[in-house]
Design a protein around this motif. Structure first.
Motif, PDB file in Angstrom:
ATOM      1  N   THR A  67      -1.669   2.818 -10.434  1.00 41.57           N
ATOM      2  CA  THR A  67      -1.268   2.168  -8.905  1.00 41.57           C
ATOM      3  C   THR A  67      -2.350   1.294  -9.136  1.00 41.57           C
ATOM      4  OG1 THR A  67      -3.743   3.689  -8.634  1.00 41.57           O
ATOM      5  CG2 THR A  67      -1.308   4.904  -7.839  1.00 41.57           C
ATOM      6  N   CYS A 105      -5.369   0.917  -9.360  1.00 41.05           N
ATOM      7  CA  CYS A 105      -7.194   0.844  -8.198  1.00 41.05           C
ATOM      8  C   CYS A 105      -7.955   0.035  -8.962  1.00 41.05           C
ATOM      9  CB  CYS A 105      -7.048   2.109  -8.344  1.00 41.05           C
ATOM     10  SG  CYS A 105      -5.996   3.076  -6.898  1.00 41.05           S
ATOM     11  N   ILE A 149      -7.319   2.586  -2.961  1.00 43.96           N
ATOM     12  CA  ILE A 149      -5.676   1.967  -2.054  1.00 43.96           C
ATOM     13  C   ILE A 149      -5.346   1.393  -1.781  1.00 43.96           C
ATOM     14  CG2 ILE A 149      -2.782   2.265  -2.602  1.00 43.96           C
ATOM     15  CD1 ILE A 149      -3.123   4.584  -4.216  1.00 43.96           C
ATOM     16  N   ALA A 167      -4.171   7.908 -12.968  1.00 50.01           N
ATOM     17  CA  ALA A 167      -3.230   7.298 -11.217  1.00 50.01           C
ATOM     18  C   ALA A 167      -3.774   6.380 -11.569  1.00 50.01           C
ATOM     19  CB  ALA A 167      -4.227   8.519 -10.267  1.00 50.01           C
ATOM     20  N   SER A 168      -5.086   5.933 -11.978  1.00 53.94           N
ATOM     21  CA  SER A 168      -5.960   4.807 -11.659  1.00 53.94           C
ATOM     22  C   SER A 168      -5.113   3.979 -11.964  1.00 53.94           C
ATOM     23  CB  SER A 168      -7.282   4.820 -11.747  1.00 53.94           C
ATOM     24  OG  SER A 168      -7.810   5.291 -11.142  1.00 53.94           O
ATOM     25  N   GLU A 208       3.903   1.909  -1.398  1.00 52.65           N
ATOM     26  CA  GLU A 208       4.462   1.802  -2.345  1.00 52.65           C
ATOM     27  C   GLU A 208       3.534   2.468  -3.921  1.00 52.65           C
ATOM     28  OE1 GLU A 208       5.839  -2.392  -3.659  1.00 52.65           O
ATOM     29  OE2 GLU A 208       7.470  -1.829  -1.909  1.00 52.65           O
ATOM     30  N   ARG A 209       2.492   1.856  -3.672  1.00 48.51           N
ATOM     31  CA  ARG A 209       1.024   2.349  -4.500  1.00 48.51           C
ATOM     32  C   ARG A 209       0.608   4.090  -3.658  1.00 48.51           C
ATOM     33  NH1 ARG A 209      -3.729  -1.441  -3.342  1.00 48.51           N
ATOM     34  NH2 ARG A 209      -4.799  -0.374  -5.827  1.00 48.51           N
ATOM     35  N   LEU A 210       1.086   3.777  -2.869  1.00 50.63           N
ATOM     36  CA  LEU A 210       0.730   5.607  -2.148  1.00 50.63           C
ATOM     37  C   LEU A 210       1.316   6.092  -3.012  1.00 50.63           C
ATOM     38  CD1 LEU A 210      -0.588   4.849   0.857  1.00 50.63           C
ATOM     39  CD2 LEU A 210      -1.788   5.925  -0.660  1.00 50.63           C
ATOM     40  N   THR A 211       2.622   5.698  -3.369  1.00 51.23           N
ATOM     41  CA  THR A 211       4.298   6.067  -3.320  1.00 51.23           C
ATOM     42  C   THR A 211       4.390   6.840  -4.536  1.00 51.23           C
ATOM     43  OG1 THR A 211       5.718   5.856  -1.317  1.00 51.23           O
ATOM     44  CG2 THR A 211       6.324   6.331  -3.368  1.00 51.23           C
ATOM     45  N   CYS A 212       3.783   5.711  -5.413  1.00 52.97           N
ATOM     46  CA  CYS A 212       3.426   5.623  -6.447  1.00 52.97           C
ATOM     47  C   CYS A 212       2.328   7.069  -6.733  1.00 52.97           C
ATOM     48  CB  CYS A 212       3.122   4.962  -7.506  1.00 52.97           C
ATOM     49  SG  CYS A 212       2.609   4.596  -9.718  1.00 52.97           S
ATOM     50  N   PHE A 213       1.826   6.923  -6.689  1.00 54.88           N
ATOM     51  CA  PHE A 213       0.029   8.326  -6.568  1.00 54.88           C
ATOM     52  C   PHE A 213       1.264   9.573  -6.324  1.00 54.88           C
ATOM     53  CE2 PHE A 213      -3.080  10.958  -4.358  1.00 54.88           C
ATOM     54  CZ  PHE A 213      -3.700  11.147  -5.545  1.00 54.88           C
ATOM     55  N   THR A 258       0.734  -1.322   0.158  1.00 57.69           N
ATOM     56  CA  THR A 258      -0.136   0.141   0.223  1.00 57.69           C
ATOM     57  C   THR A 258       1.398   1.797  -0.442  1.00 57.69           C
ATOM     58  OG1 THR A 258      -1.624  -0.903   1.166  1.00 57.69           O
ATOM     59  CG2 THR A 258      -1.902   1.186   1.552  1.00 57.69           C
TER      60      THR A 258
END
Length: 197
Positions: free
Chosen positions: A106, A108, A80, A102-103, A16-21, A14
């Motif tokens: 990540t 989503c 996310i 973004a979706s 890592e996905r937040l950081t990507c976003f 999670t």
């Protein structure tokens, strides 16, 4: 990457996905106004952590309609961190394009609706969210048709929440649970049983 210990209980994936976003939003903000340029250095604290407050208030994997999604707050964050299936409503086509990217980046589960809130026809969801969008009275008038009968709304509000509740009570019956926010004066309004007076 931010310090993992400074975030609520999130997994490494999670984070890592937040950081990507966050990286994507920072790049896009240079071109379109997703957040103010002055907020970019404070993105994690002012925006991401603020939205993560809602995660414990939604059932994992639930369906959410996020009104006025803008830069993805709180919709993408909930997609996310809560593995929610989120309909993101954003009439600005450039912001909607960012939300699609973004979706995708990540992974989503989202559906982007790039129309004005008053013009859309979508199935009701168990949860409706909004952040920094409109007065409570206006939010309730939009939310009424997007919420399942047993559903609830989650609105992130600031220090004017008591005044907004007083104003809204003139036109709306509702059950309100006020949850203190993590910022001074901030509050999460969890509202159910919404109906016009």
């Amino acid at each position: 990457m931010p310090d993992h210990t400074s975030l609520p209980d999130v997994s490494r994936e999670t984070l890592e996905r937040l950081t990507c976003f966050a990286d994507l939003l920072t790049r896009w903000t240079a071109r379109i106004n997703l957040i103010s340029s002055g907020d970019v250095p404070h993105l994690w604290d002012r925006h991401i952590r603020d939205c993560l407050q809602l995660v414990p208030l939604v059932q994992r994997g639930t369906r959410i309609t996020d009104l006025g999604s803008g830069g993805g707050f709180p919709g993408i964050i909930l997609a996310i961190a809560a593995d929610a299936e989120v309909t993101l409503v954003e009439s600005d086509r450039r912001k909607a394009a960012f939300l699609r990217e973004a979706s995708r980046a990540t992974g989503c589960r989202t559906h982007i609706v790039d129309q004005r809130i008053e013009n859309i026809d979508i199935p009701p969801a168990p949860v409706v969210t909004a952040r920094a969008l409109a007065s409570l009275s206006q939010l309730l008038s939009w939310t009424e048709k997007f919420l399942t009968p047993d559903g609830y709304a989650l609105f992130l509000k600031g220090q004017h929440a008591p005044d907004e509740l007083t104003d809204a009570a003139r036109d709306w019956h509702m059950t309100v649970n006020q949850i203190p926010g993590r910022t001074a004066g901030g509050v999460i309004l969890k509202i159910s049983d919404i109906r016009r007076v």
